[in-house]
Design an enzyme around this catalytic site. Structure first.
Site, PDB file in Angstrom:
ATOM      1  N   LYS A   1     -12.115   0.455   0.839  1.00 15.97           N
ATOM      2  CA  LYS A   1     -11.238   0.983  -0.179  1.00 15.97           C
ATOM      3  C   LYS A   1     -11.895   0.483  -1.844  1.00 15.97           C
ATOM      4  O   LYS A   1     -12.650   1.376  -2.141  1.00 15.97           O
ATOM      5  CB  LYS A   1      -9.762   0.061  -0.687  1.00 15.97           C
ATOM      6  CG  LYS A   1      -8.949   0.461   0.449  1.00 15.97           C
ATOM      7  CD  LYS A   1      -7.705  -0.562   0.804  1.00 15.97           C
ATOM      8  CE  LYS A   1      -6.410  -0.083   1.685  1.00 15.97           C
ATOM      9  NZ  LYS A   1      -7.648  -0.693   3.375  1.00 15.97           N
TER      10      LYS A   1
ATOM     11  N   SER B   1       0.708  -1.527  -0.374  1.00 12.03           N
ATOM     12  CA  SER B   1       0.213  -0.142  -0.207  1.00 12.03           C
ATOM     13  C   SER B   1       0.952   1.190  -0.294  1.00 12.03           C
ATOM     14  O   SER B   1       0.227   2.367  -0.609  1.00 12.03           O
ATOM     15  CB  SER B   1      -1.158   0.013   1.321  1.00 12.03           C
ATOM     16  OG  SER B   1      -0.271  -0.109   2.499  1.00 12.03           O
TER      17      SER B   1
ATOM     18  N   HIS C   1      -5.680  -4.098  -1.506  1.00 11.08           N
ATOM     19  CA  HIS C   1      -4.844  -2.685  -2.530  1.00 11.08           C
ATOM     20  C   HIS C   1      -5.347  -3.339  -3.716  1.00 11.08           C
ATOM     21  O   HIS C   1      -5.078  -2.743  -4.801  1.00 11.08           O
ATOM     22  CB  HIS C   1      -4.104  -1.870  -2.160  1.00 11.08           C
ATOM     23  CG  HIS C   1      -4.187  -1.183  -1.153  1.00 11.08           C
ATOM     24  ND1 HIS C   1      -4.315   0.426  -1.241  1.00 11.08           N
ATOM     25  CD2 HIS C   1      -4.164  -1.544   0.020  1.00 11.08           C
ATOM     26  CE1 HIS C   1      -4.673   1.019   0.456  1.00 11.08           C
ATOM     27  NE2 HIS C   1      -4.415  -0.385   0.795  1.00 11.08           N
TER      28      HIS C   1
END
Length: 392
Positions: free
Chosen positions: A239, A180, A208
């Site tokens: 996310k 990340s 991610h």
């Protein structure tokens, strides 16, 4: 000196070292632009990759769920908190990720706390990348297993560690899919080959990667076409999916074991109906259309190339995560404050989140950004960069 004076000393130490983080408060929906302190600023901090956090369809799904199921589950999943929406979400996640089954938990952090301690005991060995996320580190710390930490993305180093522990019966290799802070990818094909050679399990935290990599954002396993060869996929719904919660995907027996024994599942209340319904809607959108994923990548490539042309160091990122490397924490915090004064919300990232001397502004691109937004950001990065002597 009071019994809590050590806290005052610790906070003062953070201020002296330039590591004290002033947390800003957002007064609007999370989107490409947000309101902070009454001012509208361009948001380059959020993990809202696809712009789903304020998507009309997700908001409508959440409202319908409140009308049908109320605002909360009222219990942990294992007693009276499992609703039909939870089951539907788990089925949709499994289908989306291409696994036999999936388990929904309360957060991405909880996926690692649920899985690693349950699977690994004191006679076992966990092989973990040195730059793995804090939630993986915490999951490992909750076990009595041996730790074999290998150099970042170094499959040769991993192979040596595996050889050293080849006689251990139960072995787990755990890695972020996308790291990340730097935006680089795990060398998953090489990791999987080593796991097969040494009979080790592979666990990937795809927080991610989902919504970003692979067909329609199915993640790093899909990106490398490794379906059926990665034992455990976990990640977050907070996310790219724009909501809240986490998931663990894999074989049906793995998921059933977690359902029976995983502590976050057993001892923390279930995700709320509106959250779950919005997660389902996010998956529905991605299965229908990959427009948001393609727009995200177009924005990222344009922004990154423009910063590089100006002379900024954007590290080794292979994803829309764009680290603007600045070196010392004081420079990064100054850069962040000056950006904010120019209408850009770009938070500094410094030690201990990243190593000393590797402080940065981590620019997070979104499908919610227009080309005009990006040009505005590029102009302001150039202005601040020249003021601070980062670029000429």
């Amino acid at each position: 000196m009071g019994k809590m004076s050590f806290i005052d000393q610790a906070l003062e130490g953070l201020r002296e070292k330039g590591l004290y983080n002033t947390i800003r408060t957002i007064e609007s929906a999370s989107d490409g632009w947000v309101t902070i302190g009454g001012e509208r600023v361009l948001n380059l901090c959020s993990n809202n990759y696809l712009g789903f956090a304020n998507d009309e369809r997700l908001r409508a799904a959440a409202k319908r769920a409140i009308d049908a199921y109320g605002v909360g589950p009222g219990a942990v999943r294992s007693i009276a908190g499992t609703m039909s929406l939870h089951i539907e979400l788990e089925q949709r996640i499994a289908a989306f990720k291409g696994t036999e089954a999936a388990l929904s938990v309360q957060s991405g952090l909880n996926t690692n706390l649920a899985t690693i301690p349950l699977l690994m005991g004191k006679e076992d060995v966990i092989f973990t990348d040195e730059l793995n996320h804090a939630s993986i580190i915490d999951g490992v710390r909750l076990t009595k297993a041996q730790r074999a930490i290998f150099a970042h993305r170094d499959t040769e180093a991993l192979a040596k560690k595996l050889e050293e522990h080849k006689d251990v019966e139960k072995k787990l290799i755990v890695t972020d899919g996308v790291f990340s802070m730097d935006g680089d990818l795990a060398p998953l094909p090489g990791i999987v080959e080593l796991a097969e050679e040494y009979d080790a399990m592979v666990m990937v935290d795809d927080a991610h990667g989902e919504g970003v990599l692979g067909s329609h954002g199915r993640g790093i396993v899909d990106h490398f076409d490794l379906h059926g060869r990665v034992d455990i996929e976990c990640g977050t719904m907070s996310k790219a999916f724009g909501v809240m919660g986490g998931y663990i995907a894999g074989s049906a027996k793995l998921v059933e074991y977690l359902r029976q024994q995983a502590r976050p599942f057993l001892f923390s209340s279930a995700a709320t109906p509106p959250d779950v319904a919005a997660c389902i809607e996010a998956i529905e959108i991605l299965e229908e259309d990959d427009t948001a994923v393609r727009r995200l990548w177009e924005n990222a490539k344009y922004f990154k190339a423009s910063l590089q042309e100006l002379g900024f160091d954007t590290g080794e990122s292979e994803t829309p995560i764009t680290p603007v490397m600045l070196g010392e924490a004081e420079t990064a915090w100054d850069f962040s404050k000056r950006l904010f004064a120019e209408g850009i919300f770009g938070t500094a990232i410094a030690f201990p989140t990243v190593p000393r001397g590797r402080a940065r502004i981590r620019a997070m691109l979104s499908a919610a950004h227009s080309r005009q937004d990006l040009d505005f950001a590029i102009e302001k990065f150039a202005k601040v960069g020249r003021e601070l002597g980062v670029i000429s």
